[in-house]
Design a protein around this motif. Structure first.
Motif, PDB file in Angstrom:
ATOM      1  N   GLY A  14      -3.449  11.848  -4.863  1.00 11.22           N
ATOM      2  CA  GLY A  14      -3.289  11.013  -6.044  1.00 11.22           C
ATOM      3  C   GLY A  14      -2.143  10.043  -5.872  1.00 11.22           C
ATOM      4  O   GLY A  14      -2.269   8.998  -5.247  1.00 11.22           O
ATOM      5  N   SER A  15      -0.966  10.421  -6.391  1.00 12.67           N
ATOM      6  CA  SER A  15       0.216   9.566  -6.226  1.00 12.67           C
ATOM      7  C   SER A  15       1.200  10.135  -5.212  1.00 12.67           C
ATOM      8  O   SER A  15       2.234   9.524  -4.951  1.00 12.67           O
ATOM      9  CB  SER A  15       0.910   9.365  -7.578  1.00 12.67           C
ATOM     10  N   GLY A  16       0.906  11.307  -4.660  1.00 11.28           N
ATOM     11  CA  GLY A  16       1.754  11.872  -3.616  1.00 11.28           C
ATOM     12  C   GLY A  16       3.068  12.436  -4.112  1.00 11.28           C
ATOM     13  O   GLY A  16       4.032  12.507  -3.355  1.00 11.28           O
ATOM     14  N   THR A  17       3.128  12.883  -5.381  1.00  8.29           N
ATOM     15  CA  THR A  17       4.384  13.389  -5.933  1.00  8.29           C
ATOM     16  C   THR A  17       4.482  14.915  -5.886  1.00  8.29           C
ATOM     17  O   THR A  17       5.460  15.474  -6.386  1.00  8.29           O
ATOM     18  CB  THR A  17       4.560  12.924  -7.384  1.00  8.29           C
ATOM     19  N   SER A  18       3.508  15.597  -5.306  1.00  8.86           N
ATOM     20  CA  SER A  18       3.538  17.058  -5.296  1.00  8.86           C
ATOM     21  C   SER A  18       4.684  17.573  -4.425  1.00  8.86           C
ATOM     22  O   SER A  18       5.131  16.909  -3.490  1.00  8.86           O
ATOM     23  CB  SER A  18       2.203  17.617  -4.807  1.00  8.86           C
ATOM     24  N   MET A  19       5.120  18.800  -4.718  1.00  3.66           N
ATOM     25  CA  MET A  19       6.340  19.334  -4.115  1.00  3.66           C
ATOM     26  C   MET A  19       6.109  20.420  -3.071  1.00  3.66           C
ATOM     27  O   MET A  19       7.027  20.751  -2.334  1.00  3.66           O
ATOM     28  CB  MET A  19       7.227  19.920  -5.218  1.00  3.66           C
ATOM     29  N   GLU A  20       4.936  21.006  -2.996  1.00  2.00           N
ATOM     30  CA  GLU A  20       4.757  22.204  -2.179  1.00  2.00           C
ATOM     31  C   GLU A  20       3.769  22.027  -1.031  1.00  2.00           C
ATOM     32  O   GLU A  20       3.124  22.980  -0.606  1.00  2.00           O
ATOM     33  CB  GLU A  20       4.315  23.379  -3.073  1.00  2.00           C
ATOM     34  N   GLY A  21       3.669  20.800  -0.512  1.00  2.00           N
ATOM     35  CA  GLY A  21       2.821  20.584   0.650  1.00  2.00           C
ATOM     36  C   GLY A  21       1.332  20.544   0.348  1.00  2.00           C
ATOM     37  O   GLY A  21       0.508  20.706   1.248  1.00  2.00           O
ATOM     38  N   HIS A  22       0.969  20.287  -0.909  1.00  2.00           N
ATOM     39  CA  HIS A  22      -0.443  20.316  -1.306  1.00  2.00           C
ATOM     40  C   HIS A  22      -1.305  19.313  -0.533  1.00  2.00           C
ATOM     41  O   HIS A  22      -2.485  19.554  -0.300  1.00  2.00           O
ATOM     42  CB  HIS A  22      -0.588  19.993  -2.800  1.00  2.00           C
ATOM     43  N   VAL A  23      -0.736  18.163  -0.173  1.00  2.00           N
ATOM     44  CA  VAL A  23      -1.553  17.069   0.375  1.00  2.00           C
ATOM     45  C   VAL A  23      -1.460  16.952   1.895  1.00  2.00           C
ATOM     46  O   VAL A  23      -2.084  16.070   2.483  1.00  2.00           O
ATOM     47  CB  VAL A  23      -1.181  15.717  -0.274  1.00  2.00           C
ATOM     48  N   ALA A  24      -0.690  17.801   2.538  1.00  2.00           N
ATOM     49  CA  ALA A  24      -0.590  17.738   4.000  1.00  2.00           C
ATOM     50  C   ALA A  24      -1.919  18.121   4.633  1.00  2.00           C
ATOM     51  O   ALA A  24      -2.479  19.178   4.335  1.00  2.00           O
ATOM     52  CB  ALA A  24       0.517  18.665   4.490  1.00  2.00           C
ATOM     53  N   ALA A  25      -2.435  17.260   5.513  1.00  2.00           N
ATOM     54  CA  ALA A  25      -3.727  17.526   6.169  1.00  2.00           C
ATOM     55  C   ALA A  25      -3.481  18.366   7.413  1.00  2.00           C
ATOM     56  O   ALA A  25      -3.587  17.892   8.548  1.00  2.00           O
ATOM     57  CB  ALA A  25      -4.410  16.211   6.514  1.00  2.00           C
ATOM     58  N   ILE A  26      -3.170  19.632   7.232  1.00  2.00           N
ATOM     59  CA  ILE A  26      -2.752  20.472   8.351  1.00  2.00           C
ATOM     60  C   ILE A  26      -3.886  20.762   9.325  1.00  2.00           C
ATOM     61  O   ILE A  26      -3.642  21.168  10.460  1.00  2.00           O
ATOM     62  CB  ILE A  26      -2.125  21.792   7.857  1.00  2.00           C
ATOM     63  N   HIS A  27      -5.130  20.537   8.910  1.00  2.00           N
ATOM     64  CA  HIS A  27      -6.281  20.663   9.803  1.00  2.00           C
ATOM     65  C   HIS A  27      -6.908  19.297  10.104  1.00  2.00           C
ATOM     66  O   HIS A  27      -8.050  19.235  10.577  1.00  2.00           O
ATOM     67  CB  HIS A  27      -7.332  21.593   9.198  1.00  2.00           C
ATOM     68  N   GLY A  28      -6.170  18.219   9.805  1.00  2.00           N
ATOM     69  CA  GLY A  28      -6.752  16.890   9.975  1.00  2.00           C
ATOM     70  C   GLY A  28      -7.840  16.654   8.945  1.00  2.00           C
ATOM     71  O   GLY A  28      -7.848  17.238   7.868  1.00  2.00           O
ATOM     72  N   GLY A  29      -8.777  15.755   9.268  1.00  2.00           N
ATOM     73  CA  GLY A  29      -9.918  15.540   8.392  1.00  2.00           C
ATOM     74  C   GLY A  29      -9.823  14.280   7.557  1.00  2.00           C
ATOM     75  O   GLY A  29      -9.214  13.288   7.964  1.00  2.00           O
ATOM     76  N   VAL A  30     -10.411  14.334   6.366  1.00  2.00           N
ATOM     77  CA  VAL A  30     -10.583  13.169   5.505  1.00  2.00           C
ATOM     78  C   VAL A  30      -9.712  13.314   4.264  1.00  2.00           C
ATOM     79  O   VAL A  30      -9.798  14.310   3.546  1.00  2.00           O
ATOM     80  CB  VAL A  30     -12.059  13.019   5.086  1.00  2.00           C
ATOM     81  N   CYS A  31      -8.868  12.323   4.042  1.00  2.00           N
ATOM     82  CA  CYS A  31      -8.080  12.255   2.805  1.00  2.00           C
ATOM     83  C   CYS A  31      -8.809  11.331   1.836  1.00  2.00           C
ATOM     84  O   CYS A  31      -9.115  10.187   2.175  1.00  2.00           O
ATOM     85  CB  CYS A  31      -6.680  11.732   3.096  1.00  2.00           C
ATOM     86  N   ILE A  32      -9.095  11.830   0.643  1.00  2.00           N
ATOM     87  CA  ILE A  32      -9.736  11.018  -0.392  1.00  2.00           C
ATOM     88  C   ILE A  32      -8.671  10.656  -1.418  1.00  2.00           C
ATOM     89  O   ILE A  32      -8.227  11.488  -2.208  1.00  2.00           O
ATOM     90  CB  ILE A  32     -10.920  11.755  -1.031  1.00  2.00           C
ATOM     91  N   ASP A  33      -8.231   9.400  -1.367  1.00  2.00           N
ATOM     92  CA  ASP A  33      -7.177   8.888  -2.239  1.00  2.00           C
ATOM     93  C   ASP A  33      -7.829   8.274  -3.470  1.00  2.00           C
ATOM     94  O   ASP A  33      -8.500   7.246  -3.381  1.00  2.00           O
ATOM     95  CB  ASP A  33      -6.351   7.842  -1.484  1.00  2.00           C
ATOM     96  N   VAL A  34      -7.603   8.888  -4.639  1.00  2.00           N
ATOM     97  CA  VAL A  34      -8.263   8.446  -5.873  1.00  2.00           C
ATOM     98  C   VAL A  34      -7.430   7.428  -6.650  1.00  2.00           C
ATOM     99  O   VAL A  34      -7.751   7.112  -7.799  1.00  2.00           O
ATOM    100  CB  VAL A  34      -8.590   9.647  -6.786  1.00  2.00           C
ATOM    101  N   SER A  35      -6.377   6.888  -6.031  1.00  2.00           N
ATOM    102  CA  SER A  35      -5.457   6.015  -6.775  1.00  2.00           C
ATOM    103  C   SER A  35      -6.123   4.745  -7.285  1.00  2.00           C
ATOM    104  O   SER A  35      -5.645   4.137  -8.250  1.00  2.00           O
ATOM    105  CB  SER A  35      -4.247   5.670  -5.912  1.00  2.00           C
ATOM    106  N   ARG A  36      -7.224   4.320  -6.650  1.00  2.00           N
ATOM    107  CA  ARG A  36      -7.919   3.123  -7.135  1.00  2.00           C
ATOM    108  C   ARG A  36      -8.952   3.446  -8.222  1.00  2.00           C
ATOM    109  O   ARG A  36      -9.567   2.536  -8.779  1.00  2.00           O
ATOM    110  CB  ARG A  36      -8.568   2.389  -5.963  1.00  2.00           C
ATOM    111  N   MET A  37      -9.134   4.729  -8.491  1.00  2.00           N
ATOM    112  CA  MET A  37      -9.941   5.140  -9.637  1.00  2.00           C
ATOM    113  C   MET A  37      -8.975   5.209 -10.830  1.00  2.00           C
ATOM    114  O   MET A  37      -8.571   6.283 -11.273  1.00  2.00           O
ATOM    115  CB  MET A  37     -10.608   6.485  -9.367  1.00  2.00           C
ATOM    116  N   ASP A  38      -8.612   4.029 -11.340  1.00  2.00           N
ATOM    117  CA  ASP A  38      -7.480   3.931 -12.259  1.00  2.00           C
ATOM    118  C   ASP A  38      -7.854   3.310 -13.598  1.00  2.00           C
ATOM    119  O   ASP A  38      -7.055   2.618 -14.215  1.00  2.00           O
ATOM    120  CB  ASP A  38      -6.357   3.132 -11.600  1.00  2.00           C
ATOM    121  N   ARG A  39      -9.077   3.600 -14.073  1.00  2.00           N
ATOM    122  CA  ARG A  39      -9.520   3.026 -15.350  1.00  2.00           C
ATOM    123  C   ARG A  39      -9.397   4.056 -16.474  1.00  2.00           C
ATOM    124  O   ARG A  39      -9.753   5.226 -16.297  1.00  2.00           O
ATOM    125  CB  ARG A  39     -10.959   2.545 -15.251  1.00  2.00           C
ATOM    126  N   VAL A  40      -8.888   3.607 -17.606  1.00  2.00           N
ATOM    127  CA  VAL A  40      -8.965   4.394 -18.835  1.00  2.00           C
ATOM    128  C   VAL A  40     -10.358   4.162 -19.401  1.00  2.00           C
ATOM    129  O   VAL A  40     -10.695   3.054 -19.805  1.00  2.00           O
ATOM    130  CB  VAL A  40      -7.878   3.968 -19.841  1.00  2.00           C
TER     131      VAL A  40
END
Length: 468
Positions: A81-107
């Motif tokens: 999302g915005s990359g503000t997590s504190m406990e390593g949630h977004v680290a791609a420790i096995h590689g692969g595909v990161c799906i960044d939803v930051s452009r899904m930004d509509r109310v």
């Protein structure tokens, strides 16, 4: 099942999928080193793991298409999302595909009558409140960072206002989730209560991307208070401050926020935010919401309780700019702590205990900090029994990092022993896997069963939360 594919095998599988990714995402399928590095970590410990490609979807259907392809080739998927997590949630420790939803930004929808809204997962809390500015409503969960709402749902985020308005657990009414095999599922309704079926919304809230990707969030909103007053009061001891908090809660005073900074944290904030009118003593930051008369009554009650416990140095802020200054100082704790030791790193950790055990837990923790020799200020959402350590250490010194990790684990185990939890808001991610096994015991096996049932290939954020 656990994910066993090697990094090389994953990279080869992703490479084989790139023509299909580019057909869907065009230039929004990015493999540049800089973008991959940015998506390798959050704001916590510097333990990166880079994805092989970062995808930037615009809608549910694109997320579903990506997951279908990843499921077909058994490729790991990490939501970002915005990359503000504190406990390593977004680290791609096995590689692969990161799906960044930051452009899904509509109310997507706001209902002033029902006091709710629906947003795409990439909308941030500040963006939503700016959108709501003229509606008379606001979104109340405030973790400090300008986090994405999908990420806040995924980590069951909380914050300074939870004592009155609740956490993401209470605020999320429903979700749209894309499952590991690419199905688009909608959970919950806009009704304020339901006895219909299993509560899938609560299953996904706090699941940290292990069961699917949250793409839309239905949220409860609140009316803007007619009047807001912030107050700061200082005490000679931690116990005196906490006795004031406990008495305030027992009397049912509906405080909106009540934060405790110990003397070490207050010293850092005074230096960093130029709060020269205060002393480095245990300090409560309090905020009151309501009608002008109701707020005046709340303030008088809490001031009386504080004075009974030796509180002094009361300062009040009524104007928005004055309140913002005080709360900016509170939210700047992270940067204030780092400024005390330039060039060092911060290991943020949190724990939550019953209110009755909070003084004991913090007092024992302060003793453990002194014994460790580390610099680790304490700040707490004490109305919830939740507190944070900012452990500042020299990351170039392996011994220092080891001592920091030992102190963080000590805090977690103490909280569990006192009837609490190893994390009140940060979540599990990479760094608390062993601790939640101690906290939950045999219930961990049920969590693993759910993970296997919903993600049989083990591709969703592998290596996080549950040791499979």
């Amino acid at each position: 099942m656990a994910f066993h594919q090697t990094l090389a095998q994953t990279a080869a599988a992703v490479e084989s999928l790139m023509p299909e990714f580019r057909a869907i995402f065009e230039n929004r399928a990015v493999t540049s080193a800089a973008v991959r590095a940015h998506h390798s970590h959050g704001e916590g410990l510097p333990d990166p793991g880079q994805p092989d490609v970062v995808l930037f979807p615009l809608n549910n259907e694109e997320v579903a298409a990506a997951l279908k392809l990843c499921h077909r080739e058994a490729v790991p998927v990490i939501a970002f999302g915005s990359g503000t997590s504190m406990e390593g949630h977004v680290a791609a420790i096995h590689g692969g595909v990161c799906i960044d939803v930051s452009r899904m930004d509509r109310v997507l929808e706001v209902s002033t009558e029902s006091m709710d809204c629906r947003v795409q997962a990439g909308v941030t809390r500040e963006q939503l409140n700016e959108h709501l500015r003229a509606s008379g409503l606001f979104f109340a969960v405030d973790p400090g960072a300008n986090a994405s709402l999908g990420g806040m749902a995924s980590t069951r985020a909380s914050g300074t206002a939870a004592v009155r308005y609740g956490t993401m657990r209470e605020t999320v009414m429903g979700l749209t989730v894309v499952t590991p095999d690419g199905r688009i599922v909608r959970t919950g309704t806009r009704a304020r209560k339901s006895a219909s079926g299993l509560d899938l919304t609560r299953l996904y809230v706090g699941s940290e991307g292990l069961l699917g990707i949250i793409t839309e969030v239905q949220l409860r909103l609140f009316g803007l208070p007619e009047h807001v007053t912030a107050a700061v009061c200082q005490f000679d001891s931690l116990r005196a401050a906490m006795d004031t908090v406990i008495a305030t809660l027992q009397l049912g005073v509906p405080v909106a926020r009540i934060e405790l900074l110990n003397e070490v944290q207050m010293d850092a904030c005074i230096r960093y935010s130029k709060l020269d009118e205060f002393e480095p003593r245990p300090t409560l930051f309090i905020e009151f919401h309501g009608s002008e008369n109701a707020v005046a009554e709340q303030v008088a009650t809490v001031e009386s309780l504080a004075l009974d416990n030796g509180g002094s140095g009361f300062r009040y802020a009524h104007r928005p700019e004055d309140r913002s200054r005080l709360w900016k100082a509170r939210h700047s704790c992270y940067h204030a702590n780092l400024a005390m030791h330039p060039g060092w790193s911060s290991m943020g950790t949190d724990a939550c205990v019953p209110i009755s055990a909070l003084v004991e837990c913090i007092t024992e923790t302060e003793a453990a900090i002194r014994e460790s020799g580390l610099y680790a200020p304490i700040v707490g959402h004490v109305g919830d029994g939740n507190f944070h350590l900012g452990i500042i250490y020299d990351d170039n010194d392996p011994a220092a990092r080891g001592k920091a990790e030992a102190l963080a684990e000590d805090v977690a185990l103490r909280a569990i022993r006192l009837g609490g939890t190893c994390t009140g808001e940060h979540g599990v991610g990479l760094h608390r896997i062993g601790q939640i096994e101690i906290e939950h015991g045999e219930a961990i096996d049920l969590m693993r069963d759910i993970k296997r049932a919903l993600d049989p290939l083990g591709i969703m954020n592998p290596g996080k939360m549950l040791r499979m």
